[in-house]
Write a protein that holds these residues in place. Structure first.
Motif, short mmCIF file in Angstrom:
data_model
loop_
_atom_site.label_atom_id
_atom_site.label_comp_id
_atom_site.label_asym_id
_atom_site.label_seq_id
_atom_site.Cartn_x
_atom_site.Cartn_y
_atom_site.Cartn_z
N HIS A 11 36.66 0.83 22.17
CA HIS A 11 35.51 1.33 22.94
C HIS A 11 35.89 2.50 23.86
O HIS A 11 35.15 3.48 23.98
N HIS A 43 34.60 6.41 24.11
CA HIS A 43 34.12 7.17 25.27
C HIS A 43 34.81 8.54 25.35
O HIS A 43 34.19 9.55 25.66
N ASP A 102 27.04 3.54 27.13
CA ASP A 102 27.43 3.01 25.82
C ASP A 102 26.47 3.43 24.71
O ASP A 102 25.25 3.33 24.87
ZN ZN Z 1 31.49 1.79 27.93
#
Ligand code: ZN
Ligand code: KG4
Length: 337
Positions: free
Chosen positions: A114, A118, A304
């Motif tokens: 994750h 980003h 997100d």
């Molecule tokens: Zn995040």
């Protein structure tokens, strides 16, 4: 070279997201179903409810991502998904959906970290990142300075010794009794205030580390003191004061490393990269260090989303870094790529 079309799924926390990304930087569709309106009433994410809502929404967002991209399942070259870090129950739904698609369509599968997602959000609609690179990762769970010597070699040079910066924003939001997530609201409120309340910048142990919990306590003490004295607190000024000191710390430590390292690019990454003061401070740094490229993701790719997972999956696809159907979610995923 042929185009590479990757369908990516992100479900690490409270967004159910699916995106179709071409060649790692062209977003053909970006569907994000946010659960924030639900979790807001509790002042934070309720993991069990988050998982349930992912189950309800995952098929719909995948369908919408395919339709909006105007592609068919046959056009896909790989399926990517967020393996971690994140909430185990939330991650699991994305993992199962991705494995089901990969198995049914007989496509390679790419597990993505994750945080790496980003960082790679900076490559969307943009040129390839330049190395050596320094990334300031600022989210609800992370505050890190990561140095990439090249595309494949990295080192974490600084991190928070207590709360993540986004977490501190959200906790201060709770003290101020403003809606969740505090980060978004504090940024908005700050625009109407001035940093007049005195708060000193906490100094973390370790040369390039951060600390935010002392700052959060300063806000708590200030509110208690003003309440006791019967003085009304100006929330806009309080938000501006906290934000000023929190962002100053991020910039001060980043600048120390920028001066020390020989980098070609500096990138912001994570939900807090949406912060207006942080973005303007990065723009200021770009004027001082004109030989370094400074970038932050477009606003829609800060919080997100699955487009960033598709962007991060592309170099992994080119390097044949595929997963298997035996892989599962990894809530404390450490390895970036
Ligand atoms: Zn995040
Ligand atoms: O990356 P993200 O969407 O989720 C995690 O991976 O943690 O980051 C969420 C965090 C939350 O703490 C939220 O309050 C913060 O990012 N955030 C902000 C802003 N927008 C989101 N913090 C400060 N200013 C903002 N504008």
């Amino acid at each position: 070279m042929n185009d590479t079309i990757i369908l990516a799924i992100e479900s690490s926390c409270d967004e159910t997201a699916c995106s179709v990304v071409k060649n790692g930087n062209e977003v053909l569709s970006n569907i994000v179903n946010s659960q924030i309106d639900f979790h807001k009433q509790y002042g934070g994410v309720i993991p069990e409810s988050a998982s349930r809502m992912h189950v309800e929404n995952i098929s719909k967002v995948i369908d919408a991502a395919i339709n909006n991209a105007d592609v068919s399942y046959d056009d896909l070259d790989a399926i990517a998904y967020t393996q971690g870090p994140g909430l185990i129950g939330s991650l699991h739904i994305g993992v199962v959906a991705a494995k089901t698609l990969a198995w049914t369509l007989n496509l390679p599968i790419i597990p993505v970290n994750h945080i790496y997602g980003h960082i790679m959000a900076n490559q969307i609609d943009s040129e390839k990142l330049l190395y050596p690179l320094l990334a300031l990762v600022v989210s609800g769970g992370h505050s890190e300075l990561i140095y990439f010597k090249n595309e494949n070699t990295y080192e974490i040079l600084g991190k928070t010794t207590d709360d993540a910066v986004g977490e501190a924003f959200d906790k201060v939001g709770r003290i101020m009794d403003i809606p969740y997530p505090g980060g978004v609201e504090i940024d908005k409120l700050s625009k109407f205030g001035k940093p007049v309340y005195e708060m000193s910048e906490p100094k973390a142990e370790g040369e390039y580390n951060f600390s935010f919990s002392g700052l959060k306590s300063s806000v708590l003490q200030l509110v208690a003191r003003e309440n006791k004295a019967g003085r009304e607190i100006n929330n806009a000024n309080l938000a501006a004061s906290f934000q000023h000191v929190a962002i100053n710390q991020l910039i001060r430590v980043s600048e120390e490393l920028i001066n020390k390292l020989e980098i070609k690019q500096f990138v912001l990454a994570g939900g807090v990269a949406a912060n207006s003061r942080l973005r303007s401070e990065i723009t200021r740094l770009s004027q001082t260090y004109s030989d370094i490229k400074f970038s932050f993701p477009q606003m829609k790719y800060c919080a997100d989303n699955a487009a960033m997972i598709g962007a991060a999956a592309y170099p992994l696809f080119l390097a044949n870094k595929f997963g298997t159907l035996k892989d599962g979610a990894n809530p404390s995923h450490k390895k970036l790529m």
